[in-house]
Write a protein that holds these residues in place. Sequence first.
Motif, PDB file in Angstrom:
ATOM      1  N   PHE A   1     -80.052 -54.176 -13.434  1.00  0.00           N
ATOM      2  CA  PHE A   1     -81.086 -53.624 -14.873  1.00  0.00           C
ATOM      3  C   PHE A   1     -81.819 -52.417 -14.656  1.00  0.00           C
ATOM      4  N   SER A   2     -82.323 -52.278 -13.501  1.00  0.00           N
ATOM      5  CA  SER A   2     -83.091 -51.021 -13.410  1.00  0.00           C
ATOM      6  C   SER A   2     -82.135 -49.814 -13.260  1.00  0.00           C
ATOM      7  N   TYR A   3     -80.887 -49.850 -12.666  1.00  0.00           N
ATOM      8  CA  TYR A   3     -79.898 -48.714 -12.877  1.00  0.00           C
ATOM      9  C   TYR A   3     -79.490 -48.285 -14.115  1.00  0.00           C
ATOM     10  N   THR A   4     -79.563 -49.680 -14.861  1.00  0.00           N
ATOM     11  CA  THR A   4     -79.126 -49.294 -16.362  1.00  0.00           C
ATOM     12  C   THR A   4     -79.979 -48.597 -17.236  1.00  0.00           C
ATOM     13  N   LEU A   5     -81.228 -48.978 -16.975  1.00  0.00           N
ATOM     14  CA  LEU A   5     -82.219 -48.079 -17.723  1.00  0.00           C
ATOM     15  C   LEU A   5     -82.362 -46.664 -17.213  1.00  0.00           C
ATOM     16  N   ALA A   6     -82.361 -46.506 -15.718  1.00  0.00           N
ATOM     17  CA  ALA A   6     -82.291 -45.129 -15.342  1.00  0.00           C
ATOM     18  C   ALA A   6     -81.148 -44.341 -15.961  1.00  0.00           C
ATOM     19  N   LEU A   7     -80.106 -44.973 -16.066  1.00  0.00           N
ATOM     20  CA  LEU A   7     -78.841 -44.243 -16.314  1.00  0.00           C
ATOM     21  C   LEU A   7     -79.032 -43.831 -17.691  1.00  0.00           C
ATOM     22  N   ARG A   8     -79.577 -44.866 -18.583  1.00  0.00           N
ATOM     23  CA  ARG A   8     -79.822 -44.423 -20.038  1.00  0.00           C
ATOM     24  C   ARG A   8     -80.543 -43.421 -20.221  1.00  0.00           C
ATOM     25  N   ALA A   9     -81.730 -43.250 -19.204  1.00  0.00           N
ATOM     26  CA  ALA A   9     -82.854 -42.427 -19.483  1.00  0.00           C
ATOM     27  C   ALA A   9     -82.372 -40.900 -18.992  1.00  0.00           C
ATOM     28  N   TYR A  10     -81.593 -40.958 -17.799  1.00  0.00           N
ATOM     29  CA  TYR A  10     -81.315 -39.660 -17.275  1.00  0.00           C
ATOM     30  C   TYR A  10     -79.811 -39.312 -17.361  1.00  0.00           C
ATOM     31  N   GLN A  11     -79.043 -40.188 -17.592  1.00  0.00           N
ATOM     32  CA  GLN A  11     -77.680 -39.949 -17.820  1.00  0.00           C
ATOM     33  C   GLN A  11     -77.138 -39.271 -16.502  1.00  0.00           C
ATOM     34  N   ASN A  12     -76.262 -38.249 -16.298  1.00  0.00           N
ATOM     35  CA  ASN A  12     -75.527 -37.633 -15.386  1.00  0.00           C
ATOM     36  C   ASN A  12     -76.381 -37.025 -14.156  1.00  0.00           C
ATOM     37  N   ASP A  13     -77.992 -36.582 -14.613  1.00  0.00           N
ATOM     38  CA  ASP A  13     -78.590 -36.140 -13.840  1.00  0.00           C
ATOM     39  C   ASP A  13     -78.978 -37.255 -12.710  1.00  0.00           C
ATOM     40  N   LEU A  14     -78.907 -38.303 -12.951  1.00  0.00           N
ATOM     41  CA  LEU A  14     -79.266 -39.401 -11.835  1.00  0.00           C
ATOM     42  C   LEU A  14     -78.575 -39.072 -10.830  1.00  0.00           C
ATOM     43  N   TYR A  15     -77.416 -38.731 -10.935  1.00  0.00           N
ATOM     44  CA  TYR A  15     -76.578 -38.568  -9.762  1.00  0.00           C
ATOM     45  C   TYR A  15     -76.818 -37.440  -8.779  1.00  0.00           C
TER      46      TYR A  15
END
Length: 307
Positions: free
Chosen positions: A68-82
């Motif tokens: 769930f946390s990763y889903t929200l972070a990926l939604r917020a930051y998209q490829n920058d999260l990587y």
Amino acid sequence: MNLLAVLKEIHQEVTPLLGQGNVAKYIPALAKTDPMQFGMAITLNDGQFYGVGSYEKTFSIQSIAKVFSYTLALRAYQNDLYKRVWREPSGTAFNSLIQLEKEAGIPRNPFINAGAIAVCDSLVTHYSPDKTALNEVITFIHECCGERTITFDQAVSESEMEHGFRNIALANLMKSFGNFENDVHSVIETYFQVCSIAMSAKQLSRSMLYLANNGTDPISRKNFISSPQAKRINSLMLTCGHYDASGDFAFRVGLPGKSGVGGGIVAVVPGKMSIAVYSPALNKYGNSLVGTKALELFTTKTGLSIF
């Protein structure tokens, strides 16, 4: 296919295995959990539900919350999260300091502890100062599950905070490499609160349906993430969702899944359903021993594997 009959068969076949393995004794609040419990739940994309055993028993979902946390972070930051959290299997213990130091404070993936802590740090940054990351994760789970009663277990989170020295060390190590933005203590506290969210197998099977339907919940029709993002989360669950036993889980079960040391496992059959199991005694890798076997039996009996 009579899925309820399949679940009943599985329940009968795994019952002799109950009691094997050990509960998560390193978390005192979980140390007294009854290891003889078992529940299994399936929610189909069309809303049909089947369950056996203690499928309505709530338990600490622990690392399953990382999805769930990763889903929200990926939604917020998209490829920058990587840039902060990679997407490779670790091949080492889920709380390894050695690997994190060798790789300059960048965790291998979001499902080992260091990666999940970095994700939590990113959510704290994203939602501050108007909102809190914990409340946003819980609200997201409410939306996924269709229930508003789900919350975290304060006794479990406090127990983890009192004994979470290695996780605090992971956060400090990332901080020393510049891969951490907020106060370590507050982020770790949020991380443990998220991990201590209490859900049942029934609720978990319902809440993960968005990953079985290209990022859109098939019942409520709410779109949570894009189809490519859902594909990436599922791929990470397959390759990294069970720590250094992820390859073995893929070999035996053949589904994207995520485990937690509270004894839960959730797995996704893309396009069809979400499955959750609960049995708190763990194998040597920290995954539910009976839960893993139950999912192996399920894919063997039904042929519902991605392979």
